[in-house]
Scaffold this motif. Structure first.
Motif, PDB file in Angstrom:
ATOM      1  N   SER A  53       9.410  23.200  26.153  1.00 54.14           N
ATOM      2  CA  SER A  53       8.459  24.364  26.336  1.00 54.14           C
ATOM      3  C   SER A  53       8.465  25.498  25.207  1.00 54.14           C
ATOM      4  O   SER A  53       7.256  25.753  24.674  1.00 54.14           O
ATOM      5  CB  SER A  53       8.477  24.944  27.457  1.00 54.14           C
ATOM      6  OG  SER A  53       7.558  25.773  27.728  1.00 54.14           O
TER       7      SER A  53
ATOM      8  N   ASN B 194       3.727  23.689  31.256  1.00 51.85           N
ATOM      9  CA  ASN B 194       3.823  24.871  31.799  1.00 51.85           C
ATOM     10  C   ASN B 194       3.549  25.161  33.277  1.00 51.85           C
ATOM     11  O   ASN B 194       4.060  25.848  34.089  1.00 51.85           O
ATOM     12  CB  ASN B 194       3.130  25.986  31.015  1.00 51.85           C
ATOM     13  CG  ASN B 194       3.852  26.373  29.597  1.00 51.85           C
ATOM     14  OD1 ASN B 194       4.527  27.456  29.794  1.00 51.85           O
ATOM     15  ND2 ASN B 194       3.873  25.683  28.842  1.00 51.85           N
TER      16      ASN B 194
ATOM     17  N   ARG C 195      12.044  31.534  26.993  1.00 51.98           N
ATOM     18  CA  ARG C 195      11.969  30.844  28.251  1.00 51.98           C
ATOM     19  C   ARG C 195      13.179  31.261  29.179  1.00 51.98           C
ATOM     20  O   ARG C 195      14.367  31.575  28.576  1.00 51.98           O
ATOM     21  CB  ARG C 195      12.154  29.254  28.151  1.00 51.98           C
ATOM     22  CG  ARG C 195      11.053  28.635  27.194  1.00 51.98           C
ATOM     23  CD  ARG C 195       9.781  28.783  27.798  1.00 51.98           C
ATOM     24  NE  ARG C 195       8.963  29.863  27.627  1.00 51.98           N
ATOM     25  CZ  ARG C 195       7.865  30.617  28.049  1.00 51.98           C
ATOM     26  NH1 ARG C 195       7.704  30.296  29.207  1.00 51.98           N
ATOM     27  NH2 ARG C 195       7.490  31.670  27.631  1.00 51.98           N
TER      28      ARG C 195
ATOM     29  N   ASN D 241      10.468  30.381  33.770  1.00 55.54           N
ATOM     30  CA  ASN D 241      10.306  29.254  33.783  1.00 55.54           C
ATOM     31  C   ASN D 241      10.452  28.425  35.104  1.00 55.54           C
ATOM     32  O   ASN D 241      10.128  27.468  35.793  1.00 55.54           O
ATOM     33  CB  ASN D 241      10.898  28.403  32.627  1.00 55.54           C
ATOM     34  CG  ASN D 241      10.246  28.234  31.348  1.00 55.54           C
ATOM     35  OD1 ASN D 241       9.478  29.091  30.811  1.00 55.54           O
ATOM     36  ND2 ASN D 241      10.019  27.019  30.904  1.00 55.54           N
TER      37      ASN D 241
END
Length: 737
Positions: A157, A305, A111, A134
């Motif tokens: 995530s 997301n 990420r 992100n």
């Protein structure tokens, strides 16, 4: 405007602390911190060292440049999150590192959170699309809580993506969905993409799915929910308020999800919550049956997301709206109107025309009733122009009180606009009549929107200068005349600063004694080849451009310097008259500048006479009278020039602080071949009744001089006595007399 935050919310800079060991017995979250600022590293260590997120400690690995980060990534690639600065060795070093991570190293699970201290280098939307970023924040807004929250969201995530990568087929679909959604530039497109991806993810039919957000794109009505995307039988509700949706179950589910701020999994439907930085939304899915744990987890990952996508697309839409719309009226602004004009040249509109509309005396409304009323009037005018009374027309606000209208000539014409504006506007407790001035330009396929707007503006400005009409249609001759005017103004400005302008002087004669009692300072502009530009041409252009303020001060100074040379000659006139224009009054500080000049050059105030035209005194008396009173209190004489050509009333005239009336030369020229000057006689009589001196301008013959002397005119100037002349010639003329 600064934001006050609690002390524990601020990123505090502390001394360097040793980074945690890479060989810890407890499995940690590896985080790569890349920034060229040591203080940012120190602040990040201070904030994150010893912190446990999602049950695991953080392992911070620091790099002071993008090249150092590349070297670290060549040795290990197990980082969960990368905190990257955008601007380091180069303006795009951070973005190049992102490309290296995603394309060269193929690290799709890591990420990435971008940070920058220079908002001007914000990455384009395509960067988010291409590299699966992100989050993006400026360093100022990343407080301690926000940094931890962003990091926690990124770690969650990452962990979920890792889990799904090992156990679920949906990973590729989710990543592909996020990339596709980030390509959208409008909330409506984004919502449609979300619904399409969800049906593919859950293998549902594209029906009974809706996406709602709080507020409209222009930031209005933020307490109400609006449908921004819908599918199947619900598609007809797109762009409508949610409370108009007929299905009560859907309404209640979305309202409950928005109120609680979290996903809702029910037996027959699921509602996902998308929480942005300043905008929330909810997605309703009619699943018919309960979802299994795997599908629920998949939807949570999907929502996590696309939430970042939602915020970014929302911001892009808000920026686009702000960039192309007027904040007050919500009409298109100047930039958008130019694009619409560009499009009109390519489209098949029949006989298109662009028209600019200027509200007459709008500044007076602002001054008299306040800006709130002025703004409300602008909104009312915009609403009337944008109403159904002008079908197939596009309306924009071009400037403060200028509107643009684009449409076919058959519908858009001057008389129609005048009729539309004829009815007074109800603005609060006021009923305001409004008149407008129009400039019109036909549209051809060979012109750009910018050129068309410029030509319509030329027509509008000409209409505003025309005292007998309120509408002008652009012609090519207007553009040529405008170019000529601008070239004259440019050359005049150049020659003035180059010292090429000169002041000439014309004597003023006492008609009873025949002696010179004053001189008038007259500005001249020779071109070096013997030609002298006509003052009737270049002085109005100097006033139009504002250059007359600077030139006027210079003429005043030259006149004061000439006074000292005159008084050195016995019997020379002791008074110099100087013309003053309206822009000099509007510029402010005229009294102070004259007082300072007289004092610095040791010129008595009664040696200076200021001449203003009758139209200046009558058109804007509030601006002029107070200055004249202050100047007269200093001892400066005041004369009304070209008297008789304006429209002053006797009541206005007696209230003006003046000493002299100058009879316009047009009335003097009537005195010829035995014919008398009725107007000159009337003005002389009026001057006597008011106790004012009268000066006749343009006296060219002995007959005229004798007639005026017999009427009792006090003074005269003209070719019969002396022509305007340079200062040295004036000094010689005075000595000879």
């Amino acid at each position: 405007m600064s934001t006050l935050l609690p002390k524990d919310e601020l990123l505090q800079f502390a001394a360097d602390q040793p980074a945690p060991s890479a060989n810890k017995p407890l499995r940690s979250w590896p985080v790569l911190v890349v920034d060229d600022d040591d203080e940012v590293h120190a602040a990040t260590r201070y904030t994150l060292t010893g912190l446990t997120l999602l049950g695991r400690p953080l392992e911070l690995v620091h790099a002071l440049s993008a090249s150092e980060a590349r070297a670290i990534l060549a040795q290990r690639q197990d980082f969960a999150v990368a905190l990257l600065d955008v601007v380091m060795e180069t303006e795009d070093a951070g973005l190049a590192l992102v490309a290296h991570i995603r394309n060269t190293l193929a690290l799709t699970e890591m990420r990435i959170i971008l940070r920058t201290g220079q908002p001007g280098y914000a990455p384009e939307l395509a960067v988010f699309t291409d590299y699966d970023i992100n989050d993006y924040r400026t360093k100022d807004e990343l407080t301690r809580t926000r940094l931890i929250t962003a990091l926690m969201a990124a770690l969650r995530s990452y962990d979920q993506i890792r889990t799904i990568a090992e156990n679920r087929r949906g990973l590729e679909l989710i990543v592909r969905a996020v990339s596709c959604l980030m390509e959208t530039h409008a909330i409506s497109q984004f919502a449609e993409g979300v619904l399409t991806q969800l049906t593919a993810l859950l293998k549902l039919s594209l029906d009974g799915i809706v996406c709602a957000q709080r507020g409209t794109p222009d930031g209005e009505d933020m307490q109400r929910l609006f449908v921004v995307g819908a599918a199947g039988r619900l598609a007809r509700f797109i762009a409508r308020p949610l409370d108009q949706l007929e299905d009560q179950q859907i309404r209640l589910a979305i309202e409950n999800t928005m109120a609680q701020g979290q996903h809702q999994f029910d037996a027959r439907h699921t509602t996902l919550f998308l929480g942005g930085a300043d905008q929330d939304a909810a997605v309703y899915i009619n699943t018919v049956q309960p979802l299994g744990n795997g599908d629920q987890q998949l939807l949570e990952v999907f929502a996590a997301n696309i939430t970042a996508c939602f915020s970014n697309v929302r911001h892009v839409e808000q920026l686009n709206f702000a960039a192309y719309h007027d904040a007050l009226t919500h009409l298109s602004n100047r930039s958008h109107f130019i694009l619409q004009l560009d499009a009109a040249t390519r489209q098949g509109m029949v006989d298109p025309v662009v028209m600019l509309l200027d509200i007459d005396h709008f500044a007076d409304i602002n001054d008299a009733l306040g800006h709130d009323v002025g703004n409300a009037l602008l909104v009312a005018v915009a609403a009337r122009l944008d109403s159904r009374q002008l079908p197939d027309c596009t309306v924009a606000r071009i400037g403060a009180d200028v509107f643009g209208v684009l449409g076919p000539a058959g519908l858009l014409n001057a008389q129609g606009i005048f009729s539309l504006m004829a009815r007074p506007f109800e603005v609060g407790e006021h009923l305001l009549p409004v008149t407008v001035t129009l400039g019109e330009c036909p549209i051809s396929r060979d012109d750009t929107g910018f050129v068309l707007l410029k030509r319509a503006t030329i027509a509008l400005n000409l209409a505003k200068r025309n005292l007998h009409g309120k509408h002008e249609r652009f012609t090519r001759e207007m553009e040529a005349d405008t170019r000529w005017r601008q070239e004259v103004i440019r050359q005049l400005r150049h020659d003035f600063h180059a010292g090429k302008l000169v002041v000439w002087y014309q004597p003023q004669i006492d008609m009873a004694s025949g002696r010179a009692v004053g001189v008038e300072a007259l500005l001249r502009w020779p071109d070096g080849s013997g030609f002298v530009h006509p003052p009737t041409v270049f002085i109005p252009l100097a006033e139009y451009s504002g250059l007359i303020v600077e030139i006027g001060d210079w003429v005043m100074q030259q006149a004061c310097l000439a006074y000292h040379q005159l008084i050195a000659i016995e019997g020379a006139p002791r008074r110099i008259a100087v013309n003053v224009s309206m822009p000099q009054f509007r510029a402010g500080g005229l009294t102070e500048r004259i007082a300072t000049l007289l004092g610095s050059l040791r010129v008595p105030a009664n040696a200076l006479e200021l001449e203003i035209t009758e139209s200046i005194a009558m058109d804007e008396p509030k601006v002029v009278v107070s200055s004249l009173q202050a100047l007269r209190a200093l001892g400066v004489r005041i004369a009304i020039d070209d008297f008789g050509t304006g429209y002053s009333s006797l009541s206005q005239l007696k209230d003006l602080p003046i000493d002299c009336l100058k009879i316009d030369r047009a009335f003097i020229s009537e005195i010829a071949a035995g014919r008398g000057g009725m107007f000159a006689e009337t003005i002389i009589a009026l001057g006597k009744r008011l106790g004012l001196t009268t000066i006749a301008e343009g006296v060219e013959t002995a007959e005229q001089a004798g007639f005026l002397r017999a009427l009792g005119c006090g003074e005269a100037q003209g070719f019969h006595y002396a022509e305007p002349m340079p200062l040295q010639d004036l000094l010689a003329w005075v000595q000879q007399r």
